[in-house]
Design a protein around this motif. Structure first.
Motif, PDB file in Angstrom:
ATOM      1  N   GLY A 134     -26.913 -10.864   8.591  1.00  0.00           N
ATOM      2  CA  GLY A 134     -26.468 -10.327   7.308  1.00  0.00           C
ATOM      3  C   GLY A 134     -25.572  -9.114   7.411  1.00  0.00           C
ATOM      4  O   GLY A 134     -25.362  -8.402   6.427  1.00  0.00           O
ATOM      5  N   TYR A 135     -25.053  -8.844   8.588  1.00  0.00           N
ATOM      6  CA  TYR A 135     -24.219  -7.657   8.755  1.00  0.00           C
ATOM      7  C   TYR A 135     -22.760  -8.001   9.050  1.00  0.00           C
ATOM      8  O   TYR A 135     -21.973  -7.138   9.421  1.00  0.00           O
ATOM      9  N   ALA A 157     -30.916 -13.943   3.060  1.00  0.00           N
ATOM     10  CA  ALA A 157     -31.819 -12.796   3.206  1.00  0.00           C
ATOM     11  C   ALA A 157     -31.022 -11.502   3.316  1.00  0.00           C
ATOM     12  O   ALA A 157     -30.850 -10.946   4.403  1.00  0.00           O
ATOM     13  N   LEU A 158     -30.514 -11.050   2.178  1.00  0.00           N
ATOM     14  CA  LEU A 158     -29.720  -9.809   2.184  1.00  0.00           C
ATOM     15  C   LEU A 158     -30.366  -8.733   1.328  1.00  0.00           C
ATOM     16  O   LEU A 158     -29.859  -7.617   1.230  1.00  0.00           O
ATOM     17  N   GLY A 159     -31.477  -9.052   0.686  1.00  0.00           N
ATOM     18  CA  GLY A 159     -32.104  -8.119  -0.255  1.00  0.00           C
ATOM     19  C   GLY A 159     -31.455  -8.232  -1.625  1.00  0.00           C
ATOM     20  O   GLY A 159     -30.352  -8.776  -1.750  1.00  0.00           O
ATOM     21  N   ILE A 160     -32.172  -7.739  -2.669  1.00  0.00           N
ATOM     22  CA  ILE A 160     -31.565  -7.759  -4.006  1.00  0.00           C
ATOM     23  C   ILE A 160     -30.614  -6.577  -4.126  1.00  0.00           C
ATOM     24  O   ILE A 160     -30.842  -5.550  -3.499  1.00  0.00           O
ATOM     25  N   GLY A 183     -34.964 -12.126   0.519  1.00  0.00           N
ATOM     26  CA  GLY A 183     -35.268 -10.727   0.862  1.00  0.00           C
ATOM     27  C   GLY A 183     -35.610 -10.533   2.324  1.00  0.00           C
ATOM     28  O   GLY A 183     -34.875 -11.000   3.212  1.00  0.00           O
ATOM     29  N   ARG A 217     -39.949   3.006   2.260  1.00  0.00           N
ATOM     30  CA  ARG A 217     -39.932   2.224   1.035  1.00  0.00           C
ATOM     31  C   ARG A 217     -40.602   2.953  -0.130  1.00  0.00           C
ATOM     32  O   ARG A 217     -40.447   2.573  -1.281  1.00  0.00           O
ATOM     33  N   ARG A 220     -38.423   4.245  -3.131  1.00  0.00           N
ATOM     34  CA  ARG A 220     -37.863   3.115  -3.876  1.00  0.00           C
ATOM     35  C   ARG A 220     -38.963   2.404  -4.660  1.00  0.00           C
ATOM     36  O   ARG A 220     -38.814   2.074  -5.831  1.00  0.00           O
TER      37      ARG A 220
END
Ligand code: UDP
Length: 239
Positions: A134-135, A157-160, A183, A217, A220
């Motif tokens: 994902g980078y 799977a990149l996160g929201i 995610g 985390r 957040r």
């Protein structure tokens, strides 16, 4: 918040998995968002994301326990959870069983590598047609590759909100495929990150395990979850 809870499917896990499997067999398409309070709070501050969540072609299910609790506080009918990690694992299982193809996009390079090894070992009949971390910079280009390969399942799977935005932007091009934003699931499924012990899962406390094992985390988590609770309480007072 009511509009989200109305949108979220109140369907038992097994029944939902069967529905997804049918879509795979019939070669239809589906875009699934597994929502937690952070997802809903993000939608509240980002119109584009909100539109995606509420779009008729988007299927939303409740991942986090906070979603169920929030709906309950507003006396809405929502009791079933579909965990993103479970859904991703089930899709791998179906790909193996039905000899279908799968494309993975997201997570760190070493995680995606582990995913490839794990799939060839545990799901040998699943056809892994692409695995990209994902980078990479140009993710639209990756979607061109996905389009070329027409996989039966695409896990992002990149996160929201990036995973949902990327899928939604490209979704209309496709006629088939199960698209899911998963995610941090690759981190867990590949064994790179430990999943909460069973007892935490049983007690609906995996969020607690997650924030204690990854303290970064915490901020957040609290900022979005506390704001979420306040929002629910405020809405409860309105009706
Ligand atoms: N990630 C990625 N590219 C990025 C940022 C994040 O591939 O530019 C991955 C990250 O490695 C992780 C996932 O996206 O695997 C997001 O995980 P997180 O647990 O934050 O997502 P959540 O489930 O909380 O939305």
């Amino acid at each position: 918040m009511r509009e989200y809870f109305e949108k979220i499917e109140n369907i038992q896990e097994l029944e939902f998995f069967e529905k997804v499997k049918n879509k795979m067999v019939e070669e239809e398409k589906m875009f699934i968002v597994t929502a937690n309070p952070e997802t809903l709070m993000f939608a509240e501050k980002d119109d584009e994301f909100k539109k995606i969540i509420l779009a008729p072609e988007t299927t939303v299910v409740a991942d986090g326990i906070g979603v169920i609790k929030g709906a309950k506080m507003l006396k809405m009918d929502l009791e079933h959870r579909i965990l993103g990690v479970n859904l991703a694992t089930k899709l791998l299982f179906y790909c193996n069983e039905l000899e279908k193809s799968i494309y993975l996009l997201g997570a760190k390079p070493e995680v995606i590598e582990k995913m490839q090894e794990m799939i060839s070992m545990n799901y040998p009949k699943a056809k892994l047609v692409g695995a990209v971390d994902g980078y990479v910079k140009d993710k639209d280009k990756i979607f061109d590759d996905i389009y070329k390969k027409q996989p039966d399942v695409v896990l992002v799977a990149l996160g929201i909100p990036n995973q949902e935005k990327l899928i939604y932007k490209n979704y209309s091009r496709f006629n088939k495929g199960i698209f899911v934003g998963v995610g941090g699931s690759f981190d867990v499924i590949s064994g790179s990150k430990k999943r909460a012990p069973d007892i935490f899962i049983k007690l609906n406390l995996e969020w607690l395990y997650r924030i204690t094992s990854e303290p970064k985390r915490l901020k957040r988590f609290f900022s979005s979850n506390i704001k979420y609770m306040f929002k629910i309480i405020k809405e409860r007072g309105k009706k």
